[in-house]
Design an enzyme around this catalytic site. Structure first.
Site, PDB file in Angstrom:
ATOM      1  N   HIS A  16       0.851  -1.199   0.000  1.00  0.00           N
ATOM      2  CA  HIS A  16       0.000   0.000   0.000  1.00  0.00           C
ATOM      3  C   HIS A  16       0.883   1.243   0.000  1.00  0.00           C
ATOM      4  CE1 HIS A  16      -3.708  -2.297   0.907  1.00  0.00           C
ATOM      5  NE2 HIS A  16      -2.828  -3.136   1.449  1.00  0.00           N
ATOM      6  N   LYS A 108      -8.648  -6.445  -8.201  1.00  0.00           N
ATOM      7  CA  LYS A 108      -8.621  -6.797  -6.778  1.00  0.00           C
ATOM      8  C   LYS A 108     -10.032  -6.974  -6.246  1.00  0.00           C
ATOM      9  CE  LYS A 108      -7.195  -7.054  -2.478  1.00  0.00           C
ATOM     10  NZ  LYS A 108      -5.978  -7.189  -1.742  1.00  0.00           N
TER      11      LYS A 108
HETATM   12  C1  NCD Z   1      -4.664  -2.786   4.529  1.00  0.00           C
HETATM   13  C2  NCD Z   1      -4.590  -1.272   4.557  1.00  0.00           C
HETATM   14  O1  NCD Z   1      -4.281  -0.709   5.588  1.00  0.00           O
HETATM   15  O2  NCD Z   1      -4.805  -0.630   3.514  1.00  0.00           O
HETATM   16  N1  NCD Z   1      -4.680  -3.308   5.859  1.00  0.00           N
HETATM   17  C3  NCD Z   1      -4.284  -4.551   6.247  1.00  0.00           C
HETATM   18  O3  NCD Z   1      -4.509  -4.907   7.411  1.00  0.00           O
HETATM   19  N2  NCD Z   1      -3.693  -5.354   5.435  1.00  0.00           N
HETATM   20  C4  NCD Z   1      -5.839  -3.216   3.772  1.00  0.00           C
HETATM   21  C5  NCD Z   1      -5.739  -4.653   3.364  1.00  0.00           C
HETATM   22  O4  NCD Z   1      -4.972  -4.979   2.481  1.00  0.00           O
HETATM   23  O5  NCD Z   1      -6.455  -5.478   3.956  1.00  0.00           O
HETATM   24 ZN    ZN Z   2      -3.293  -5.121   1.627  1.00  0.00          ZN
END
Ligand code: NCD
Ligand code: ZN
Length: 373
Positions: A16, A108
């Site tokens: 992310h 996704k």
């Molecule tokens: C991710 C996020 O913060 O964008 N959080 C996570 O716990 N992995 C979202 C996701 O990919 O589930």
């Molecule tokens: Zn993620």
């Protein structure tokens, strides 16, 4: 001389990078850990849920998000894949048009309201019925899944014998594999024995990514002392689940399981209304993966076992995505490295190992490995 591994540059096939001023420093953190390619998640606000700038939907376009990531990387990332966020507005025509231009490589699936930024997701059955998965199959667009059942009562969400991920791989994914036998699917950030065994036994069209935190930790690590920096979705599970993930990545013939950190920065992890899901591992993921392999019993001094590590970190992922294994290399050296918080403007992002420290006054944490470019 300390142990040193020379590895091909690697692809983080799930991370992310957020938006606006956060993008550039987050991309830099990925470059600093030897990444040559990224798959950048589309759960921005608004989500990356249309392909072209000129599409009228009220979403971020894949075209523009990719451009922003490219600018941030300054030409240093060979591959940037942005999967299209599947919403109720996604159509087979959008898939065909995106695939024809070469922009669209993956989509996704988010379980509706299942995780951070998942409020735009729609149920999987919709995409089975409305031709979206069929179009993806026809145009060789890969399906990335956040594999958790949604809308569950708390008792079913996380219980002794069943949980949201377990239900997804037992009940929701099999019909998709049956209906679309040529559709390539990545089971992202898997956390359970159920998912690991489902993927291992499944067809060659099915592979999985695994995060450092799910190889290193269990739900007990999260609960003991409430180390909320480990709170991510899917939740870390039990030691038998972790053992299944470790077995999957340590298998010398592993071609299906690969690195995808799910590095997910949150400047504020907790509020009175709960905890933001996501662990930040930008800049430190190969180090954590090496640590996880060693803790799982892999002897990284042995060339045969180094190969197993390299397959997981640098080869299996790109091969599944149809990308070349990198020619350029980077070095992982077994020397301690201190890590600190990442400051971006007024934001302060805590990397996972620092969040796991027992002494809240400690300003740094130490990793057993270092990356050198
Ligand atoms: C991710 C996020 O913060 O964008 N959080 C996570 O716990 N992995 C979202 C996701 O990919 O589930
Ligand atoms: Zn993620």
């Amino acid at each position: 001389m300390s142990l040193s591994l020379i590895l091909p540059r690697w692809y983080d096939l799930h991370a992310h990078f957020r938006q606006d001023d956060l993008i550039a420093p987050l991309v830099q953190a990925h470059l600093s850990m030897g990444c040559c390619g990224i798959l950048a998640m589309p759960n921005t606000s608004p989500p990356v849920a249309k392909i072209f700038d000129t599409d009228s939907l009220p979403y971020t376009s894949l075209e523009s998000y990719r451009r922003q990531l490219q600018d941030a990387a300054n030409g240093l990332l060979e591959t940037i894949i942005v999967p299209l966020y599947l919403t109720a507005q996604t159509t087979p025509q959008m898939i065909a048009a995106g695939a024809h231009t070469g922009l669209l490589k993956a989509c996704k699936y988010y379980p509706p309201h299942g995780t951070t930024g998942a409020m735009h997701g729609a149920p999987l059955e919709l995409f089975i019925q409305n031709g979206v998965l069929r179009a993806m199959e026809e145009h060789n667009v890969i399906l990335c899944v956040h594999g958790e059942a949604h809308d569950l009562a708390a008792e079913k969400y996380f219980d002794e014998k069943t949980n949201a991920e377990d239900l997804f791989y037992r009940e929701m994914l099999p019909p998709v594999l049956d209906a679309f036998p040529r559709l390539k699917i990545v089971a992202e950030h898997i956390t359970t024995r159920t998912a690991a065994e489902f993927v291992a036994r499944g067809p060659d069209t099915l592979a999985a990514s695994i995060t450092p935190q799910h190889l290193l930790y269990t739900v007990g690590h999260l609960l003991k002392g409430l180390r909320y920096h480990l709170y991510c979705l899917p939740l870390p599970k039990f030691s038998d689940d972790r053992a299944a993930l470790q077995e999957a990545v340590l298998d010398k013939s592993n071609q299906k399981f690969f690195a995808g950190t799910d590095s997910a920065p949150h400047a504020q992890k907790t509020t009175d209304c709960g905890c933001a899901a996501g662990c930040f591992t930008g800049g430190i993921a190969p180090q954590l993966y090496a640590q996880a392999f060693e803790e799982a019993g892999c002897n990284l001094e042995d060339p045969a076992q180094q190969k197993i590590f390299a397959a997981f970190l640098c080869e299996n992922g790109p091969t599944f995505y149809g990308l070349p294994v990198a020619q350029k290399t980077f070095q992982l050296r077994k020397e301690p490295q201190n890590i600190h918080t990442l400051k971006i403007g007024s934001h302060e992002i805590v990397p996972l190992p620092l969040g796991m420290r027992a002494d809240m006054n400690a300003q740094r944490a130490t990793l057993p490995w270092q990356v050198h470019l």
